[in-house]
Design an enzyme around this catalytic site. Structure first.
Site, PDB file in Angstrom:
ATOM      1  N   ALA A 166     -57.108  -2.075 -61.954  1.00 47.97           N
ATOM      2  CA  ALA A 166     -58.549  -2.327 -62.050  1.00 47.97           C
ATOM      3  C   ALA A 166     -59.280  -1.353 -62.970  1.00 47.97           C
ATOM      4  CB  ALA A 166     -59.176  -2.289 -60.660  1.00 47.97           C
ATOM      5  N   ASP A 167     -58.664  -0.219 -63.296  1.00 49.52           N
ATOM      6  CA  ASP A 167     -59.352   0.779 -64.122  1.00 49.52           C
ATOM      7  C   ASP A 167     -58.359   1.467 -65.042  1.00 49.52           C
ATOM      8  OD1 ASP A 167     -61.380   2.348 -65.142  1.00 49.52           O
ATOM      9  OD2 ASP A 167     -61.381   3.774 -63.479  1.00 49.52           O
ATOM     10  N   LEU A 168     -57.831   0.715 -65.994  1.00 50.65           N
ATOM     11  CA  LEU A 168     -56.817   1.249 -66.900  1.00 50.65           C
ATOM     12  C   LEU A 168     -57.511   2.058 -68.000  1.00 50.65           C
ATOM     13  CD1 LEU A 168     -53.785   1.330 -67.455  1.00 50.65           C
ATOM     14  CD2 LEU A 168     -54.081  -0.652 -68.958  1.00 50.65           C
ATOM     15  N   ASN A 172     -55.967   7.645 -66.191  1.00 54.80           N
ATOM     16  CA  ASN A 172     -55.059   7.033 -65.219  1.00 54.80           C
ATOM     17  C   ASN A 172     -53.689   6.707 -65.809  1.00 54.80           C
ATOM     18  OD1 ASN A 172     -56.952   7.181 -63.177  1.00 54.80           O
ATOM     19  ND2 ASN A 172     -57.833   5.185 -63.655  1.00 54.80           N
ATOM     20  N   ARG A 206     -60.005  -2.687 -71.557  1.00 59.76           N
ATOM     21  CA  ARG A 206     -60.556  -1.527 -70.841  1.00 59.76           C
ATOM     22  C   ARG A 206     -59.961  -0.242 -71.398  1.00 59.76           C
ATOM     23  NH1 ARG A 206     -62.570   2.299 -69.482  1.00 59.76           N
ATOM     24  NH2 ARG A 206     -63.054   3.152 -67.427  1.00 59.76           N
TER      25      ARG A 206
END
Length: 242
Positions: A166-168, A172, A206
């Site tokens: 969900a948050d690449l 991360n 993203r």
């Protein structure tokens, strides 16, 4: 791996009994963490590194972002245990680890009731040895296009197995020993069967936004469109060969 569950007061803890035992409840006590992590502070976006039982571990407490985070930074609305963010991430990491993907192995997770409709959560994972996140690395030195290609191939591997991150972003993504990438922080991540092309492309986009943002913020940030082309070319080759 067997997941064990126990309750202690208002806290419910799940843990991997191949790695720790029921005494792991103390790992979520802030006083114990502070004393056993060299006095590290629990701040938003900061993981706490510590050792326990011969393991190198990472503690992450859930914090809200955005405007609402200024008022209720650590508290979330409670509905059912299996729907809490902490429970979902623990099982998401477990699922991706069992798929053989390079993610940190989940060790334990804790959901603490604050009121009947609110909770706080934290998760503990194994530390990836010899690793730094991509943000830190690119602020110091460039990566070869070969490594960018490896990262693109890895992202494609997650996507072909229907894993949605969900948050690449660069924080991360870890690089261990200068040759192997890992993805971390699967809060709100899902195994979507099937993973749509739109969702897969949103992951890649993203990451691109994250890189461009950091390049604008840090003049010495080591990233170029040639690097990005190496990543996306490898990604497409891997996707098309599946």
């Amino acid at each position: 791996m067997v997941h064990r569950l126990f309750k202690s007061g208002l806290a419910t803890v799940i843990y991997d009994d191949e790695l720790v035992d029921a005494n792991c409840g103390k790992l979520f006590q802030l006083e114990w963490l502070h004393a056993n992590s060299g006095g590290q502070k629990l701040e938003r976006g900061t993981a706490v590194m510590f050792q326990y039982g011969g393991l190198e571990l990472v503690f992450k407490q859930y914090h809200r972002g955005g405007l609402i985070g200024r008022w209720i930074a650590k508290t979330y609305r409670y509905c059912r245990l299996k729907n809490t963010r902490v429970w979902r991430e623990f099982h998401m990491l477990d699922a991706t680890h069992k798929l053989g993907l390079p993610v940190p192995r989940p060790v334990a997770a804790c959901c603490t009731g604050i009121t009947p409709i609110a909770y706080r959560g934290a998760v503990i994972t194994e530390r990836v040895p010899g690793s730094k996140n991509l943000t830190e690395i690119l602020c110091e030195q460039p990566l070869s296009n070969e490594l960018w290609g490896k990262l693109g191939t890895l992202i494609a591997r997650f996507h072909t197995l229907n894993v949605f991150h969900a948050d690449l972003n660069t924080s991360n993504i870890l690089l261990a020993d200068k040759e192997k990438f890992y993805l971390v922080d699967f809060d709100k991540g899902e195994v979507r069967t099937p993973l749509s092309r739109k969702d897969a492309e949103s992951n890649v986009a993203r990451l691109h936004r994250s890189l461009n943002k950091l390049q604008g913020r840090h003049p010495a940030f080591c990233f170029s469109e040639d690097n990005w082309q190496a990543l996306t070319s490898a990604y497409q080759r891997a996707i098309n060969s599946d």
